[in-house]
Motif scaffolding. Structure first.
Motif, PDB file in Angstrom:
ATOM      1  N   ALA B 135       4.338 -10.452   6.923  1.00  0.00           N
ATOM      2  CA  ALA B 135       4.730  -9.300   7.752  1.00  0.00           C
ATOM      3  C   ALA B 135       4.759  -8.077   6.846  1.00  0.00           C
ATOM      4  O   ALA B 135       5.798  -7.705   6.313  1.00  0.00           O
ATOM      5  N   GLU B 136       3.602  -7.457   6.682  1.00  0.00           N
ATOM      6  CA  GLU B 136       3.473  -6.361   5.714  1.00  0.00           C
ATOM      7  C   GLU B 136       4.418  -5.208   6.040  1.00  0.00           C
ATOM      8  O   GLU B 136       4.959  -4.576   5.142  1.00  0.00           O
ATOM      9  N   GLY B 137       4.601  -4.945   7.328  1.00  0.00           N
ATOM     10  CA  GLY B 137       5.463  -3.831   7.718  1.00  0.00           C
ATOM     11  C   GLY B 137       6.926  -4.228   7.679  1.00  0.00           C
ATOM     12  O   GLY B 137       7.754  -3.557   7.080  1.00  0.00           O
ATOM     13  N   ARG B 138       7.217  -5.353   8.309  1.00  0.00           N
ATOM     14  CA  ARG B 138       8.623  -5.754   8.406  1.00  0.00           C
ATOM     15  C   ARG B 138       9.218  -6.057   7.036  1.00  0.00           C
ATOM     16  O   ARG B 138      10.407  -5.862   6.804  1.00  0.00           O
ATOM     17  N   LEU B 139       8.389  -6.546   6.116  1.00  0.00           N
ATOM     18  CA  LEU B 139       8.895  -6.858   4.781  1.00  0.00           C
ATOM     19  C   LEU B 139       8.781  -5.660   3.837  1.00  0.00           C
ATOM     20  O   LEU B 139       8.948  -5.795   2.633  1.00  0.00           O
ATOM     21  N   GLN B 141       6.338  -4.150   2.637  1.00  0.00           N
ATOM     22  CA  GLN B 141       5.219  -4.069   1.703  1.00  0.00           C
ATOM     23  C   GLN B 141       4.440  -2.775   1.987  1.00  0.00           C
ATOM     24  O   GLN B 141       3.982  -2.113   1.080  1.00  0.00           O
ATOM     25  N   LEU B 142       4.304  -2.478   3.272  1.00  0.00           N
ATOM     26  CA  LEU B 142       3.642  -1.239   3.695  1.00  0.00           C
ATOM     27  C   LEU B 142       4.567  -0.495   4.651  1.00  0.00           C
ATOM     28  O   LEU B 142       5.305  -1.124   5.417  1.00  0.00           O
ATOM     29  N   ALA B 145       3.338   3.967   8.611  1.00  0.00           N
ATOM     30  CA  ALA B 145       2.131   4.800   8.580  1.00  0.00           C
ATOM     31  C   ALA B 145       1.015   4.077   7.823  1.00  0.00           C
ATOM     32  O   ALA B 145      -0.167   4.162   8.209  1.00  0.00           O
ATOM     33  N   GLU B 146       1.377   3.393   6.777  1.00  0.00           N
ATOM     34  CA  GLU B 146       0.362   2.666   6.000  1.00  0.00           C
ATOM     35  C   GLU B 146      -0.225   1.510   6.811  1.00  0.00           C
ATOM     36  O   GLU B 146      -1.423   1.224   6.717  1.00  0.00           O
ATOM     37  N   VAL B 147       0.631   0.863   7.597  1.00  0.00           N
ATOM     38  CA  VAL B 147       0.127  -0.200   8.474  1.00  0.00           C
ATOM     39  C   VAL B 147      -0.920   0.381   9.421  1.00  0.00           C
ATOM     40  O   VAL B 147      -1.997  -0.208   9.620  1.00  0.00           O
ATOM     41  N   LYS B 177      -2.156  -1.657  -2.554  1.00  0.00           N
ATOM     42  CA  LYS B 177      -0.764  -1.938  -2.238  1.00  0.00           C
ATOM     43  C   LYS B 177      -0.590  -3.090  -1.248  1.00  0.00           C
ATOM     44  O   LYS B 177       0.339  -3.880  -1.357  1.00  0.00           O
ATOM     45  N   GLY B 178      -1.492  -3.156  -0.281  1.00  0.00           N
ATOM     46  CA  GLY B 178      -1.351  -4.187   0.747  1.00  0.00           C
ATOM     47  C   GLY B 178      -1.756  -5.571   0.280  1.00  0.00           C
ATOM     48  O   GLY B 178      -1.360  -6.585   0.861  1.00  0.00           O
TER      49      GLY B 178
END
Lengths: 322, 257
Positions: B135-139, B141-142, B145-147, B177-178
Motif C-alpha cells: 500500500a504505497e499511499g497508505r504506508l 511510501q508515496l 499526489a505522488e500516487v 522512490k516508489g
C-alpha cells in the motif's frame, strides 16, 4: 417337500430356484468384496506396493509428488522442466529422497520434542496456517475507522521535550545535607521563576546537571521524545516534567543524590492523531489483533481436545492465570 | 385333469427360460461394459497424471480427455471467482484465465498445476507467497499526489489517455522512490517470481482505469487463491491445468493420437 428343480429352470425367472439364488448371492458378495477391496487399497493415505500415478516415488510410504519434483527441478536449475537434463532430474530425485529420509529420521528420534529450532518451525508453521485467512483479508475502510474510534487513546503522537535536570547534591560525598540542599534548590527555583538565567542559577546556587540526559558524554539539551525522557528520568522527575510548559520550573524534588529542579526549556505536548495520520498504525494494529485472536482461538481449541494433566503447583498457576 | 396351460403351456417354461437367460446375459454384459468403461477411465486418469506435461501437450487425445474431465470441476470450484467464461473478475482480482498473462510461472501445464495445488497466499507452506502489492499511499511510501503521478505513468505505459507532466514525474517515482520497478521490472513487463503483473495492459487483474489503478497503488492488493490439493484428486488437478493451458490460448499441438 422340496420341489424337484431342473437345471432348465435356472434361467426361468417366473420360478424360484435355489441354485440361482445362491449364484446371485455369491456374485453380489464378490462384487461387494471387489468394491470394498478397491476402496481399501486406493483410499487417500493408503499405500500399496505400487506407486500411485501422481507420485514419482514412495519413501517408506511417504509420497514424493511429481508436481513437487518438477517445481524443484525448475527451481534448482532455473530451467523449464521440459528442458531439464536426465542427470539434473536424477540429482533432484536423489536429493528429495534423501530429504524425506532425514525428515522421517527426525520424526523417528522425536526431534520436535527437544530441538528448539524444529519446535519453533512447527509452531510458526501452525500459526501461519491458522492465520492465513486473516492475513489474506483486507479490512474495509469502515472497519478500520471503527477500530480507530474504539481505540483512540492508542493513537497519540509522542510529545517532545527540551529540559534540564539540575541537582543540588547532598549526602556523604557532598558539602550539603539533604535539608540544606532542598533549601538551596528552593532559592534557585524562586530565582529562576523571577527571571534568572539557568547558567546564573547554576553558578549561584551550586546546581549541576544530574547526568540523566547525556549525549556523547555531554549534557543533552536537544529535543527528546516523551518516551525517552520517561526512560531516562526518575519516576518523580518525569512526573513533574510531564506537567511543565516551556519556560516553567518545577518545585525542588528530593532524590537520593540531592534536591532536583527540572527546568523546561520547550515542551510540545502529545497530540492525538486523527485517522488519516494514524491509518498505517491502525491497519497494523487491526491485523495484529485479528491474528492474535485467531491464534488464541486455535490454542483454546487444541486445549479443549487435549489431555493435559496438571500437578497441584501447575493447577495453582493455571487458576492464577485465569 | 384339465390342462390349464393350453397351447401356450408348452411354450411357457421355455419362453420364460429364454427370457431369463436374455436378462441375465444383458445384465452381465451391462456390468462388464460398465466395468470396462470404468477401467478405461481409470487408465486414462492414471495416464493423464503419470505423463510429464511436455509429453502430454503432444497427446491430443489426452488433452481432449483432460478438458472433458476438467469442465465440470472448473464450473464447480473455479467459476465462482474466475467466472464461467474464465475471464476473471475485476472486483475480486481473480485474473482472466484466457489471456497469455500469468502471474506465476510461464503458463506451462506444470506451473499452472503447481498454482492449483498450493494456491496463492493460501496458507499452505508451498503456496506462492513471496510478496504482495504494498500500500504505497497508505504506508506513506508515496504521498497522495505522488500516487496520482504514478497512476498517470501506468496509464501512459498502457497507452491510455494521460497527463504528460504527471506521467513524467510518475516515471521517476516508478524507478526511484516508489521502488515499483523492483517487482514490476524495469520494462514494466512484470515478474512471475513475485506474481507481479505486467503494466502494459490491456489485461488487468483489478482494472486499468484511473480510479482502480489509484486504489491499487494507494491501498495495495493481496489476491488469494485457495490450495486445492486436499479438495480435488490428482487427475482433476492435472486436468484443470491442461484445460487452462489450452484455454489460455495455447492451442492443442498436433501430435500422435
Amino acid at each position: 417337500v422340496t420341489p424337484v428343480q431342473s437345471s432348465g429352470d435356472f434361467f426361468d425367472l417366473s420360478k424360484s430356484h435355489v441354485r440361482r439364488s445362491m449364484v446371485l448371492l455369491a456374485l453380489g458378495a464378490l462384487l461387494g468384496l471387489a468394491i470394498a477391496g478397491y476402496g481399501l487399497f486406493t483410499a487417500k493415505g493408503t499405500r500399496s506396493q505400487s506407486v500411485p500415478p501422481e507420485d514419482l516415488a514412495l519413501v517408506n510410504n511417504r509420497p514424493i509428488l511429481r508436481s513437487d519434483f518438477m517445481t524443484q527441478v525448475q527451481t534448482e536449475f532455473a530451467t523449464p522442466f521440459a528442458e531439464s537434463l536426465p542427470e539434473q532430474r536424477a540429482k533432484v530425485l536423489k536429493d528429495m529422497v534423501a530429504e524425506e529420509l532425514q525428515v522421517q529420521r527426525g520424526l523417528e528420534i522425536d526431534l520436535p520434542s527437544f530441538d528448539p529450532d524444529v519446535r519453533n518451525a512447527l509452531v510458526a508453521g501452525v500459526q501461519l496456517e491458522v492465520t492465513a485467512d486473516v492475513m489474506a483479508q483486507q479490512p474495509t475502510d469502515q472497519e478500520l475507522r471503527a477500530y480507530y474510534e474504539a481505540h483512540k487513546d492508542r493513537y497519540v503522537g509522542e510529545g517532545v521535550l527540551r529540559l534540564r535536570d539540575l541537582v543540588v547534591k547532598s549526602g556523604a560525598d557532598a558539602a550539603a545535607t539533604a535539608e540544606q540542599a532542598m533549601a538551596n534548590a528552593q532559592q534557585a527555583v524562586t530565582a529562576l521563576r523571577a527571571g534568572m538565567t539557568v547558567e546564573q542559577a547554576v553558578q549561584r546556587y551550586r546546581l549541576e546537571d544530574s547526568g540523566a540526559l547525556m549525549a556523547a558524554g555531554r549534557v543533552d539539551t536537544g529535543e527528546i521524545f516523551e518516551f525517552a525522557a520517561r526512560a531516562k528520568l526518575a519516576r518523580e522527575l518525569y512526573a513533574a516534567a510531564a506537567t511543565l510548559q516551556g519556560g516553567q520550573v518545577s518545585e525542588p524534588i528530593r532524590q537520593n543524590d540531592g534536591a532536583h529542579v527540572v527546568v523546561m526549556i520547550e515542551h510540545r505536548m502529545p497530540v492525538r492523531e486523527d485517522y488519516a495520520a494514524a491509518a498505517d498504525q491502525v491497519w497494523t494494529d487491526y491485523k495484529n489483533e485479528a491474528q492474535a485472536r485467531v491464534r488464541e482461538a486455535n490454542v483454546r481449541y487444541l486445549r479443549s481436545r487435549a489431555d493435559i494433566l496438571l500437578s497441584p503447583a501447575a493447577r495453582e498457576l493455571e487458576e492464577r492465570a485465569q | 385333469m384339465q390342462n390349464t396351460a393350453g397351447p401356450a403351456g408348452a411354450a411357457g417354461p421355455k419362453g420364460a427360460r429364454r427370457q431369463g437367460l436374455t436378462w441375465g446375459i444383458a445384465a452381465a454384459a451391462a456390468l462388464l461394459c460398465g466395468l470396462c468403461y470404468w477401467l478405461h477411465l481409470r487408465s486414462l486418469e492414471d495416464s493423464l497424471v503419470r505423463q510429464w506435461p511436455a509429453e502430454l501437450a503432444h497427446d491430443a487425445r489426452m488433452m481432449g480427455f483432460a478438458a472433458s474431465l476438467a469442465r465440470p470441476v472448473y464450473a464447480r470450484h473455479c467459476a465462482p471467482c474466475h467466472g464461467a467464461n474464465l475471464h476473471g473478475d475485476h472486483e475480486t482480482g481473480a485474473p482472466d484465465l484466457t489471456d497469455t498473462v500469468w502471474l506465476y510461472g510461464d503458463g506451462s501445464i506444470g506451473d499452472i498445476e503447481n498454482t492449483i495445488l498450493y494456491g496463492v497466499r493460501s496458507g499452505h507452506p508451498k503456496a506462492h507467497n513471496v510478496t504482495d502489492m504494498p500500500a504505497e499511499g497508505r504506508l506513506h511510501q508515496l504521498s497522495a499526489a505522488e500516487v496520482d503521478d504514478v497512476v498517470e505513468f501506468v496509464l501512459a505505459l498502457s497507452r491510455q489517455p494521460h497527463a504528460q507532466d504527471a506521467a513524467e514525474r510518475g516515471r521517476k517515482l516508478f524507478y526511484d522512490k516508489g521502488n515499483c520497478f523492483d517487482c514490476h521490472a524495469s520494462d514494466a513487463m512484470g515478474n512471475t517470481d513475485y506474481g507481479a503483473p505486467p503494466l502494459l495492459g490491456p489485461n488487468w487483474n483489478y482494472g486499468g482505469d484511473r480510479p482502480t489503478l489509484r486504489k491499487s497503488i494507494y491501498s495495495g492488493r493481496h489476491g488469494l487463491c485457495p490450495a486445492w490439493i486436499s479438495v480435488l484428486t490428482p487427475p482433476q488437478i492435472r486436468a484443470l491445468a491442461v484445460y487452462l493451458y489450452v484455454e489460455s490460448g495455447k492451442t492443442v499441438p498436433k501430435g500422435p493420437s
